[in-house]
Design an enzyme around this catalytic site. Sequence first.
Site, PDB file in Angstrom:
ATOM      1  N   GLU A   9       9.609 -10.068   6.330  1.00 29.44           N
ATOM      2  CA  GLU A   9       9.264  -8.837   6.798  1.00 29.44           C
ATOM      3  C   GLU A   9       9.190  -8.493   8.373  1.00 29.44           C
ATOM      4  O   GLU A   9       9.771  -7.760   8.879  1.00 29.44           O
ATOM      5  CB  GLU A   9       8.252  -8.003   6.136  1.00 29.44           C
ATOM      6  CG  GLU A   9       8.291  -7.607   4.578  1.00 29.44           C
ATOM      7  CD  GLU A   9       7.105  -6.742   4.292  1.00 29.44           C
ATOM      8  OE1 GLU A   9       6.695  -5.782   4.822  1.00 29.44           O
ATOM      9  OE2 GLU A   9       6.841  -7.139   2.977  1.00 29.44           O
ATOM     10  N   ASP A  82       6.309  -9.513   1.661  1.00 33.67           N
ATOM     11  CA  ASP A  82       4.846  -9.445   1.390  1.00 33.67           C
ATOM     12  C   ASP A  82       4.586  -9.407  -0.274  1.00 33.67           C
ATOM     13  O   ASP A  82       5.295  -8.784  -0.837  1.00 33.67           O
ATOM     14  CB  ASP A  82       4.216  -8.521   2.189  1.00 33.67           C
ATOM     15  CG  ASP A  82       4.223  -8.745   3.539  1.00 33.67           C
ATOM     16  OD1 ASP A  82       4.583  -9.825   4.039  1.00 33.67           O
ATOM     17  OD2 ASP A  82       3.988  -7.753   4.368  1.00 33.67           O
ATOM     18  N   ASP A  84       2.880  -7.451  -2.130  1.00 36.02           N
ATOM     19  CA  ASP A  84       2.220  -6.276  -2.366  1.00 36.02           C
ATOM     20  C   ASP A  84       3.220  -5.253  -3.091  1.00 36.02           C
ATOM     21  O   ASP A  84       4.649  -5.884  -3.004  1.00 36.02           O
ATOM     22  CB  ASP A  84       1.473  -5.764  -1.316  1.00 36.02           C
ATOM     23  CG  ASP A  84       2.128  -5.427  -0.249  1.00 36.02           C
ATOM     24  OD1 ASP A  84       3.456  -5.303  -0.110  1.00 36.02           O
ATOM     25  OD2 ASP A  84       1.561  -5.174   0.899  1.00 36.02           O
ATOM     26  N   GLU A  86       4.759  -2.674  -1.558  1.00 35.21           N
ATOM     27  CA  GLU A  86       5.817  -2.302  -0.838  1.00 35.21           C
ATOM     28  C   GLU A  86       6.874  -3.604  -0.599  1.00 35.21           C
ATOM     29  O   GLU A  86       7.893  -3.529  -0.700  1.00 35.21           O
ATOM     30  CB  GLU A  86       5.385  -1.810   0.290  1.00 35.21           C
ATOM     31  CG  GLU A  86       4.573  -0.521   0.231  1.00 35.21           C
ATOM     32  CD  GLU A  86       5.403   0.666   0.098  1.00 35.21           C
ATOM     33  OE1 GLU A  86       6.451   0.638   0.351  1.00 35.21           O
ATOM     34  OE2 GLU A  86       4.623   1.409  -0.742  1.00 35.21           O
ATOM     35  N   TYR A 287      -1.803 -11.514  11.366  1.00 31.26           N
ATOM     36  CA  TYR A 287      -0.977 -10.138  11.239  1.00 31.26           C
ATOM     37  C   TYR A 287      -1.943  -9.116  11.306  1.00 31.26           C
ATOM     38  O   TYR A 287      -3.326  -9.039  10.898  1.00 31.26           O
ATOM     39  CB  TYR A 287      -0.388 -10.203   9.928  1.00 31.26           C
ATOM     40  CG  TYR A 287       0.434  -8.687   9.965  1.00 31.26           C
ATOM     41  CD1 TYR A 287       1.737  -8.725  10.867  1.00 31.26           C
ATOM     42  CD2 TYR A 287       0.316  -7.856   8.980  1.00 31.26           C
ATOM     43  CE1 TYR A 287       2.502  -7.715  10.827  1.00 31.26           C
ATOM     44  CE2 TYR A 287       1.139  -6.631   8.938  1.00 31.26           C
ATOM     45  CZ  TYR A 287       2.437  -6.549   9.834  1.00 31.26           C
ATOM     46  OH  TYR A 287       3.122  -5.577   9.712  1.00 31.26           O
ATOM     47  N   ARG A 289      -2.064  -5.494  10.470  1.00 32.45           N
ATOM     48  CA  ARG A 289      -1.982  -4.564   9.432  1.00 32.45           C
ATOM     49  C   ARG A 289      -2.396  -5.156   8.046  1.00 32.45           C
ATOM     50  O   ARG A 289      -1.782  -5.677   7.481  1.00 32.45           O
ATOM     51  CB  ARG A 289      -0.720  -3.887   9.440  1.00 32.45           C
ATOM     52  CG  ARG A 289      -0.607  -3.050  10.591  1.00 32.45           C
ATOM     53  CD  ARG A 289       0.625  -2.334  10.542  1.00 32.45           C
ATOM     54  NE  ARG A 289       1.804  -2.902  10.816  1.00 32.45           N
ATOM     55  CZ  ARG A 289       2.596  -2.869  12.134  1.00 32.45           C
ATOM     56  NH1 ARG A 289       2.215  -2.027  13.036  1.00 32.45           N
ATOM     57  NH2 ARG A 289       3.580  -3.568  12.182  1.00 32.45           N
ATOM     58  N   HIS A 332      -2.010  -9.628   3.283  1.00 30.09           N
ATOM     59  CA  HIS A 332      -2.338 -10.935   4.215  1.00 30.09           C
ATOM     60  C   HIS A 332      -3.735 -11.170   4.292  1.00 30.09           C
ATOM     61  O   HIS A 332      -4.607 -10.724   3.571  1.00 30.09           O
ATOM     62  CB  HIS A 332      -1.928  -9.999   5.574  1.00 30.09           C
ATOM     63  CG  HIS A 332      -0.654  -9.448   5.502  1.00 30.09           C
ATOM     64  ND1 HIS A 332      -0.323  -7.962   5.213  1.00 30.09           N
ATOM     65  CD2 HIS A 332       0.628  -9.998   5.912  1.00 30.09           C
ATOM     66  CE1 HIS A 332       1.148  -8.026   5.347  1.00 30.09           C
ATOM     67  NE2 HIS A 332       1.542  -9.030   5.835  1.00 30.09           N
TER      68      HIS A 332
END
Length: 782
Positions: A9, A82, A84, A86, A287, A289, A332
């Site tokens: 991403e 990632d 998850d 999304e 990371y 976020r 993350h």
Amino acid sequence: MTKNLVIVESPAKAKTIEKFLGKDYSVMSSYGHIRDLAKKEMSINVDNNYEPEYQISDDKRKLVADLQKAVKGSDVVWLASDEDREGEAIAWHLQETLNLKGKEVHRIVFNEITKTAILHAIENPRDVDMHLVDAQQARRVLDRLVGYEISPILWSKIKPALSAGRVQSVAVRLIVEREEEVQNFERQSYFRLTASFAVPSENAEKSLVTELSRRFDTKDEAEQFLRKLTGKKFTVNKVDTKPVHRTPAPPFTTSTLQQDAGRKLGFSVARTMQIAQQLYESGYITYMRTDSVNLSDYALGMTADTVKSLYGERFLKQRRYTTKTKGAQEAHEAIRPTNMANTTINADTSQKRLYDLIWKRTLASQMSDAELEKTTIEIAIEGEQEHFACTGEQMLFEGFLKVYMESVDDEEPSPESPENILPAIDEGATLTLQTAEAAQHYTQHQPRYSEASLVKKLEDLGIGRPSTYAPTISTILKREYVIKEDHEPETVECIVLTLDKSLGVKVSTRNEKYGAEKGKLVPTDIGTVVNKFLLEHFDEILDYNFTATVEKDFDEIATGKKEWRKVIDGFYQPFHRNILSTQQNSRRTSGQRLLGTDPKSGKNVYAKIGRYGTLVQVGDTNSDEKPRFASMKKGQSIDSITLEEAMNLFELPRTVGKFEDKDVVVSVGRFGPYVRHGDKFYSLSKADDPYEITLDRCIAIIKVKRVSEAEKAKLKDLYPHTIGEYDAGTITSNIGRYGPYITYNGENFRLPKNFDPLKITLDQAIDVVKSSLEKKSKSKKK
DNA sequence: CAGTGAGCGAGCTTCCGCTTGACTT
């Protein structure tokens, strides 16, 4: 030889991973989502089982073309977005969009960017999990339906260009309701009784400051008690010492980083994220976020080494933290330094400060508890039930406090200073009273939300995600639902009763300040009216538990227990009926308030929301004569504006006089107060009041502007300035909207700050051109 | 850039969540 394409991403992640993998792997980034529902319309076919219409985002067209090209030259494609909801959807959209036919396609995940983790991931590929993708589609479709069906209702019932959504509308509700509490708060007075006692010690006499175990509501009660103290015997009846531990806070998540940086460094949520992004891109931190407090094994080992080498084994305590956050996805790690050996970094001041905070918090999270000894002393008063008491703390072992102390919000009591050592004292000792006073205090209202405390609240409710906290705040500010405001403290006179041995009780006063707040979020009239409207008609969406409830459904979709289209249908049918009936039956809402009647005309005067903001109106809307309107000033509100203030607004536009045969008119426009002279406009400075300004001052403003314009024109004549000739032609300098720049061979180059565009030499200019061209080619290579 | 607010009606606005780059005059 097999050629592999890995898609992640984030480009920074791609760069790191590329180093771990061999030559046969090329790593590219999707830069987040590449496809979304088209922006223009609903793009959900409700009649066709909620079929979403996806479109490649405008800014991703070129990227998708590049990815497609890369796919062509590869044999195996690894979708490594990632781990998850999304991320799974991103993988699926990539799979759908890139031409992957004939290619070997694998989905892989890793939540730690180390060589071992990545190689392990590649050895354990799987397919895209369609249940998880469907959970994301449900989330996406629900948000679009809610936002795009409610917003237009607000346009027609309140004001154009307003918006509503699952997240932003709840954020506004929190702020509106907190403000109501603040406004309805009535402060209560109480009296605290404090006394100091003489404690004999080896060298000098020491004082013990104590507080009475009871507070009093009235001055009389406090005074009565105070009087009773004279001549009483005071005995130490308890000295209680017990050990206490303090544990470090877990490593940072996005939300806790925003809170701590707000409190300790005074950063806004957006600024924290911007600086964290810079640190991330420079490779200093992981990371930024994330909702996870987890540290990888690698990080644990590295942090342990750092603790040991800096403070020794005694200070080390390895801890694994688990998240308690609702709906956390934990794709993350926690936010931490990439290399704990970097105790400080080479960067600008803000970056250094934020890094320092992250480094210390990470280190502290792996350190021993602080050990303290807490002492409570109680002093009995002869013949009374109440007693005086005080507590002290002595540090026995610093532990993590050596590096980091967590700050707390202003709604909580501040942590006691870790060192407050009480004098040695024996149980049963008799003490002499030195001074005693009863001081009046007032209870305080709940603090208004700061950006960071709002984020904390949203996170507690499970609303919003790390990537949206900052944008949500900027949205509700942009819509002018809320503003950031400072509140001056109110000085309150408090009664102080002092016990004087000879004279009895002496009464005096002391000024105390209450209610000072900085940079707090306050609702505007629009925010209040929109919130009221939404609560009345869409209470389900505004419910603090709405997100939590639908998240449960999404979880069941993710595990395959529910079908996403059915979940959406169950929500949409009643929701849409409500939309239709609200559009049909609800009345236009303007928050209108009758202020009184105009003393001159006897007509009604109202304050309300109009098409362009808040205004006051003289005369009724449905009367034969057209009402008169005037915009409100900054800081005025429907709730608080007085009739007199409202009538004053009609004094503008005001003709101040004549200058050079033309009228000089003062008014307030869309962009603030101005003077109009003929057809020319001149802005007023902040110090000028359009209601008071004189003709002379207006003429002065006009003249100053004329001079500065003439100077600008003269300056313009000097440009473009010819510096000299070089290979491909003339080099010239100029001043543009974004500062001085030089032009050479049809290209423009920004001029560094220390160069004067008129004095720069040809050699210097050539240097600037050369170094800019070098930079450009470098970034192209990347 | 510096009006407006009623009504008429054109055409516009809007969600949440994932990611950064822009490059002008």
